[in-house]
Design a protein around this motif. Structure first.
Motif, mmCIF file in Angstrom:
data_model
loop_
_atom_site.group_PDB
_atom_site.id
_atom_site.type_symbol
_atom_site.label_atom_id
_atom_site.label_comp_id
_atom_site.label_asym_id
_atom_site.label_seq_id
_atom_site.Cartn_x
_atom_site.Cartn_y
_atom_site.Cartn_z
ATOM 1 N N GLU A 1 -9.493 2.866 -5.465
ATOM 2 C CA GLU A 1 -9.891 1.837 -4.491
ATOM 3 C C GLU A 1 -10.703 0.512 -5.251
ATOM 4 O O GLU A 1 -10.561 -0.484 -4.918
ATOM 5 C CB GLU A 1 -11.329 2.617 -3.839
ATOM 6 N N ALA A 2 -10.934 0.245 -6.502
ATOM 7 C CA ALA A 2 -11.641 -0.728 -7.027
ATOM 8 C C ALA A 2 -10.531 -1.569 -7.528
ATOM 9 O O ALA A 2 -9.969 -2.889 -7.313
ATOM 10 C CB ALA A 2 -12.110 -0.249 -8.280
ATOM 11 N N THR A 3 -9.230 -1.249 -7.546
ATOM 12 C CA THR A 3 -8.012 -1.581 -8.015
ATOM 13 C C THR A 3 -7.498 -2.499 -6.582
ATOM 14 O O THR A 3 -6.812 -3.372 -6.618
ATOM 15 C CB THR A 3 -6.918 -1.198 -8.146
ATOM 16 N N MET A 4 -7.916 -2.255 -5.252
ATOM 17 C CA MET A 4 -7.686 -2.967 -4.106
ATOM 18 C C MET A 4 -8.619 -3.686 -3.892
ATOM 19 O O MET A 4 -7.984 -4.748 -2.903
ATOM 20 C CB MET A 4 -7.360 -1.248 -3.195
ATOM 21 N N LEU A 5 -9.409 -3.143 -3.831
ATOM 22 C CA LEU A 5 -10.578 -4.128 -3.844
ATOM 23 C C LEU A 5 -10.378 -5.215 -4.683
ATOM 24 O O LEU A 5 -11.141 -6.325 -3.909
ATOM 25 C CB LEU A 5 -11.804 -3.004 -3.857
ATOM 26 N N LYS A 6 -10.190 -5.351 -5.556
ATOM 27 C CA LYS A 6 -9.713 -6.899 -6.756
ATOM 28 C C LYS A 6 -9.321 -7.832 -5.728
ATOM 29 O O LYS A 6 -8.557 -8.769 -5.169
ATOM 30 C CB LYS A 6 -9.132 -5.916 -7.797
ATOM 31 N N THR B 1 -1.455 -10.756 3.722
ATOM 32 C CA THR B 1 -1.225 -8.840 3.246
ATOM 33 C C THR B 1 -0.053 -9.075 1.534
ATOM 34 O O THR B 1 0.201 -8.358 1.338
ATOM 35 C CB THR B 1 0.595 -9.497 4.593
ATOM 36 N N GLU B 2 0.744 -10.012 1.796
ATOM 37 C CA GLU B 2 1.271 -10.002 0.770
ATOM 38 C C GLU B 2 0.519 -9.555 -0.281
ATOM 39 O O GLU B 2 0.926 -9.103 -1.591
ATOM 40 C CB GLU B 2 2.169 -11.295 0.581
ATOM 41 N N VAL B 3 -0.780 -10.310 -0.850
ATOM 42 C CA VAL B 3 -1.784 -10.238 -1.765
ATOM 43 C C VAL B 3 -2.016 -8.758 -2.077
ATOM 44 O O VAL B 3 -1.342 -7.872 -3.125
ATOM 45 C CB VAL B 3 -2.381 -10.851 -1.700
ATOM 46 N N ILE B 4 -2.281 -8.332 -0.575
ATOM 47 C CA ILE B 4 -2.941 -6.655 -0.586
ATOM 48 C C ILE B 4 -1.417 -5.743 -1.169
ATOM 49 O O ILE B 4 -1.860 -5.048 -1.915
ATOM 50 C CB ILE B 4 -2.644 -6.203 0.538
ATOM 51 N N SER C 1 0.714 -6.913 -2.658
ATOM 52 C CA SER C 1 1.591 -6.091 -4.413
ATOM 53 C C SER C 1 0.414 -5.627 -4.954
ATOM 54 O O SER C 1 0.677 -4.629 -5.918
ATOM 55 C CB SER C 1 1.673 -8.275 -4.715
ATOM 56 N N TYR C 2 -0.527 -5.470 -5.091
ATOM 57 C CA TYR C 2 -1.822 -4.527 -4.931
ATOM 58 C C TYR C 2 -1.083 -2.737 -5.341
ATOM 59 O O TYR C 2 -1.322 -1.756 -5.973
ATOM 60 C CB TYR C 2 -3.137 -4.883 -4.891
#
Length: 225
Positions: free
Chosen positions: A66-71, A138-141, A143-144
């Motif tokens: 979850e922390a990875t996605m929050l970044k 959308t692209e940033v999310i 990619s993570y």
């Protein structure tokens, strides 16, 4: 059935990390995970944190995912102050407590976040600098989210690729490998083991020779760890 139970226990209910370790492994400012893993104004935390004794690992593997996605949210330009209510809105819209790991996050989830950013509290927030902001977000999310691999039979996180965090060195975290600490994917060596030798005074060359690694790789790890 027993394997599923054990998997859920390991990923969701086993404390693997201190909050400060999550900050370091993911590349977040210090104390970020403490704040995100604490309730605020009767709202639930946005990073899963277990009730454990002080100084005991309290973040399970799902929490570091979850922390990875929050970044990723921060990469889109969403401010720290706006991230928590944005996640709450996302959870409600997707009806999923772990919406941050949902495949829908970079489809309708990204749209929800964009709408939230535009209209929350009547303010027009600066979400991204590009004119086609929604596409960029959308692209940033996506990619993570693609850095996290999942078990096929369920949406349970299995491994997180930290290659970018470690300057191009292939590093990952997996709750079933080395207790979930950052590990070299090619050799299975824990990054902390290598750093321990360096802290004891060994040179990049000597550590590399001991484990059959390239000295440049060891140096890159030391710069990023």
């Amino acid at each position: 059935m027993m394997e599923t139970v054990n998997l859920e226990e390991l990923v969701y209910r086993t404390g693997l990390y201190l909050p400060i370790e999550v900050d370091r492994y993911v590349g977040l400012p210090e104390n970020t995970t403490v704040r995100w893993g604490s309730p605020l104004d009767q709202t639930q935390p946005i990073v899963t944190r277990l009730n454990r004794p002080r100084r005991s690992p309290s973040i399970p593997f799902v929490g570091i995912a979850e922390a990875t996605m929050l970044k990723a949210f921060r990469k889109t330009g969403l401010s720290m102050q706006r991230i928590r209510p944005a996640v709450q809105a996302l959870r409600q819209k997707l009806n999923d407590d772990h919406a941050l790991l949902s495949e829908r996050l970079y489809t309708d989830g990204a749209e929800i976040l964009y709408e939230y950013a535009e209209h929350a509290d009547g303010e027009a927030m600066k979400l991204v600098v590009a004119r086609n902001g929604q596409t960029v977000m959308t692209e940033v999310i996506e990619s993570y989210l693609q850095r996290i691999s999942f078990f096929d039979e369920c949406r349970t996180p299995k491994e997180i690729d930290l290659t970018l965090r470690y300057g191009g060195v292939h590093v990952s975290v997996n709750p079933q490998v080395n207790g979930g600490v950052p590990t070299l994917k090619d050799s299975g060596l824990a990054v902390g083991t290598l750093m321990g030798f360096l802290e004891a005074g060994e040179t990049y060359a000597s550590v590399a020779a001991e484990y059959g690694l390239d000295p440049g790789l060891v140096e890159q790890l030391a710069m990023c760890a």
